[in-house]
Design an enzyme around this catalytic site. Structure first.
Site, mmCIF file in Angstrom:
data_model
loop_
_atom_site.group_PDB
_atom_site.id
_atom_site.type_symbol
_atom_site.label_atom_id
_atom_site.label_comp_id
_atom_site.label_asym_id
_atom_site.label_seq_id
_atom_site.Cartn_x
_atom_site.Cartn_y
_atom_site.Cartn_z
ATOM 1 N N GLU A 493 0.835 -1.193 0.000
ATOM 2 C CA GLU A 493 0.000 0.000 0.000
ATOM 3 C C GLU A 493 0.875 1.250 0.000
ATOM 4 O O GLU A 493 1.969 1.247 0.577
ATOM 5 C CB GLU A 493 -0.923 0.007 1.226
ATOM 6 N N HIS A 516 -7.989 1.249 2.078
ATOM 7 C CA HIS A 516 -7.810 0.847 3.488
ATOM 8 C C HIS A 516 -8.561 1.798 4.422
ATOM 9 O O HIS A 516 -7.993 2.374 5.353
ATOM 10 C CB HIS A 516 -6.322 0.808 3.859
#
Length: 633
Positions: A493, A516
């Site tokens: 990420e 997220h």
């Protein structure tokens, strides 16, 4: 007398130093309560005060202006004193014992007024005859109409003249927040000027200070004098990463800690450098606290994970170094559950693709491949805090709930426990993952598991990125095995919003990708910002480790008239015996002792009487297998 003269004389300002506020501002709130120009006049009082404190307005001009604006009476002073007693500066208030023990060497010198200062400071043991301040002048009706202009403290330079007249022998330390306090040092009357910044910071004052004191504890610590705290909280450095909620920052600062905040995460090398000298680290889910990072954490006492998971932290390496880790296991569960419910509905209706068509000018009205969630079988993998709450809400919406967990979990409502993952996958119309990110869960969900699922299933991963084989998920979507997917977490990420996002799932049909944000609601972040700082502060301030994810859990009683010795050591036979032997050899009077161990460390807390041999501390630190040791007063 000789002994007293060896101690420094502490001369303390009153407004915004001894108290958190400017007293005349509070008097204005009282006297102007029903005045039609209340807000305007209160702002005028504040502006005049600030100009005076910054040295931009003469003292007499400041006093004159404020008294005229106040429209106050003698009868207002009782209420003022009542309020000021509740607004004594926190670090001043907790050091009441110091003021009582050092009454001969402590003075209040203020450009405020004795009428309200004396009743406030004497509460802490300061002598009334050691208070030097201005005097109000009242008319026959009790109105405050002027100040005593013969009082030296009513003129510029008055503090210098007043302190000179005291003829104090020995060092004089001037403590205050304003320019008139600095003038005492500038005139050579005080040896040191401490800029007191607990309540307000004035750059022009800080620039002229010998020392900046964020608290009174700092002053006592620097002077090697006994105070309420064994170590000033402002010297405990906290580093918060990944845009931790502002409420957490404010809460920690309000408790006196020194806090630095960054909006993004740091990579391993960056964090390894930044963590040097840091006592508490606060992170969310992106920052990886590895063994390498912890090797550079020379002062780290605790880590706060402002999220549910802690797989981003090497818990064993932290434990071996005596670092307690705290998280927020319940604070954002509702937010994650609501996202799961929303995505299940959206994916069953094909909303993602229909919305994309609309944005491209296409009208795609059809009931094909559009279903209600009512009556469908929901398979929940991981029946912890999130999975179980999702189970309840899903059942209330008419779904049949099945779950699988490697631990024995009590079914809620009418949920059915599956004996194997394979059983669940063969039953479910919708599958959602809610497992943690422990290393053994990496690659947990594979191509084999996708093949075991029904055709046309809905699949969600709101858990952890590495637990799913992403190429296998892509293949299952492309083949139609999965008719819709929602993914909130990814193996890799971006560190911040400024970095690009890359994934092979981009552009797939009926696939919702989110950055997220499962727990990223204002409500969840506020809950986390309340819960995690409370656990950290409790550990730093009292030694409590309740709900720590890696440390022996102990809930301790409050510290009453004792010193608390906190000893963290490797869990080896005989260490407790050595601790008690040292305590006995130094005649320590034990008020209470608490012990908890796990496979790696032992945690011993001993409360002892305040009177003890100071060599005791050195001896306890030298005990073999000691990892960390600290004292709480």
């Amino acid at each position: 007398m000789t002994e007293l003269n060896t101690k420094p004389h502490f001369v303390i300002d009153f407004d915004s130093t001894f108290t958190q506020v400017e007293a005349l501002d509070i008097l204005g709130e009282i006297s102007l309560e029903n005045h039609p120009e209340k807000e305007l006049r209160l702002q005028q009082i504040k502006d005049v005060t600030d100009l005076g404190m910054a040295g931009e307005l003469s003292l007499r001009e400041s006093l004159d202006a404020r008294i005229k604006i106040l429209d106050a009476k003698q009868s207002h002073l009782a209420e003022l004193v009542k309020r000021l007693k509740k607004l004594i500066s926190k670090s001043i208030n907790r050091n009441k014992a110091f003021f009582q023990e050092n009454a001969e060497n402590t003075f209040i010198v203020s450009n405020g007024f004795k009428d309200f200062i004396v009743p406030v400071v004497t509460e802490l043991g300061i002598k009334a005859e050691h208070v030097f301040a201005n005097d109000f002048v009242f008319d026959e009706a009790g109105n405050i109409v002027d100040f005593n202009r013969d009082n030296v403290l009513s003129s510029n330079g008055g503090k210098v003249t007043q302190i000179e007249q005291l003829r104090l022998q020995g060092e004089i330390h001037m403590i205050g927040d304003g320019y008139t306090d600095y003038e005492v040092k500038k005139a050579g009357v005080a040896k040191k000027f401490w800029a007191f910044t607990e309540n307000i910071e004035r750059d022009s004052v800080k620039a002229n200070a010998d020392h900046i004191a964020p608290s009174f504890d700092e002053i006592l610590f620097e002077n090697n004098m006994s105070g309420a705290l064994s170590y000033p909280k402002n010297r405990i450095k906290m580093l918060l990463l990944e845009n931790v909620h502002a409420n957490a920052l404010a809460k920690l600062k309000a408790d006196g800690f020194s806090v630095e905040s960054y909006p993004a995460g740091l990579d391993e090398d960056e964090l390894s450098e930044k963590i040097k000298g840091i006592h508490v680290l606060g992170i969310r889910s992106k920052t990886q606290v590895t063994a390498k990072v912890l090797q550079h954490a020379d002062k780290l006492m605790a880590i706060g994970a402002f999220c549910i998971g802690t797989n981003q932290i090497d818990l064993e390496a932290a434990l071996a170094r005596g670092i307690a880790v705290f998280n927020a296991p319940f604070s954002n569960t509702r937010s994650v559950v609501e996202l799961a419910i929303a995505e299940l509905i959206m994916l069953m209706r094909g909303i993602q693709d229909k919305s994309n068509d609309m944005h491209q000018g296409k009208w795609s009205k059809t009931a094909s491949n559009s279903n209600e969630i009512r009556g469908k079988k929901l398979g929940i993998i991981g029946y912890g805090n999130i999975g179980s709450q999702l189970s309840v809400l899903a059942e209330n919406m008419g779904m049949q709930v099945y779950y699988y967990d490697i631990e024995e979990r009590l079914a809620l409502g009418n949920a059915t426990k599956c004996d194997s993952l394979e059983e669940l996958l063969g039953l479910a119309d919708m599958v959602t993952l809610h497992i943690d990110g422990r290393p053994e869960n990496t690659g947990f969900f594979t191509e084999e598991h996708f093949n075991l699922m029904k055709d046309g299933v809905i699949f969600l991963n709101l858990a952890r990125g590495p637990v799913v084989d992403v190429p296998a998920l892509k293949a299952a979507i492309d083949s139609g095995k999965i008719r819709g997917a929602g993914v909130d977490v990814f193996p890799v990420e971006p560190k911040s919003n400024n970095d690009p996002f890359e994934s092979e799932l981009i552009g797939l049909p009926n696939t919702i990708l989110t950055p997220h944000i499962g727990g990223s609601t204002l409500e969840a972040q506020e809950n986390i910002a309340d819960f995690v700082p409370n656990k950290i502060m409790d550990y730093i301030n009292t030694g409590n480790t309740a709900l720590s994810v890696n440390f022996p859990n102990i809930t301790l009683p409050s510290l009453q008239n004792a010193h608390r010795l906190i000893h963290i050591h490797a869990n080896k036979p005989g260490v407790l015996a050595k601790i008690n032997k040292v305590l006995a050899e130094h005649d320590a009077n034990i008020d209470g002792q608490y012990l908890k161990t796990n496979e790696t460390v032992g945690y011993v807390i001993t409360d002892i009487n305040k009177a003890y041999d100071k060599d005791l501390i050195t001896a306890l630190k030298k005990i073999e297998h000691t990892i960390k040791f600290r004292v709480l007063y």
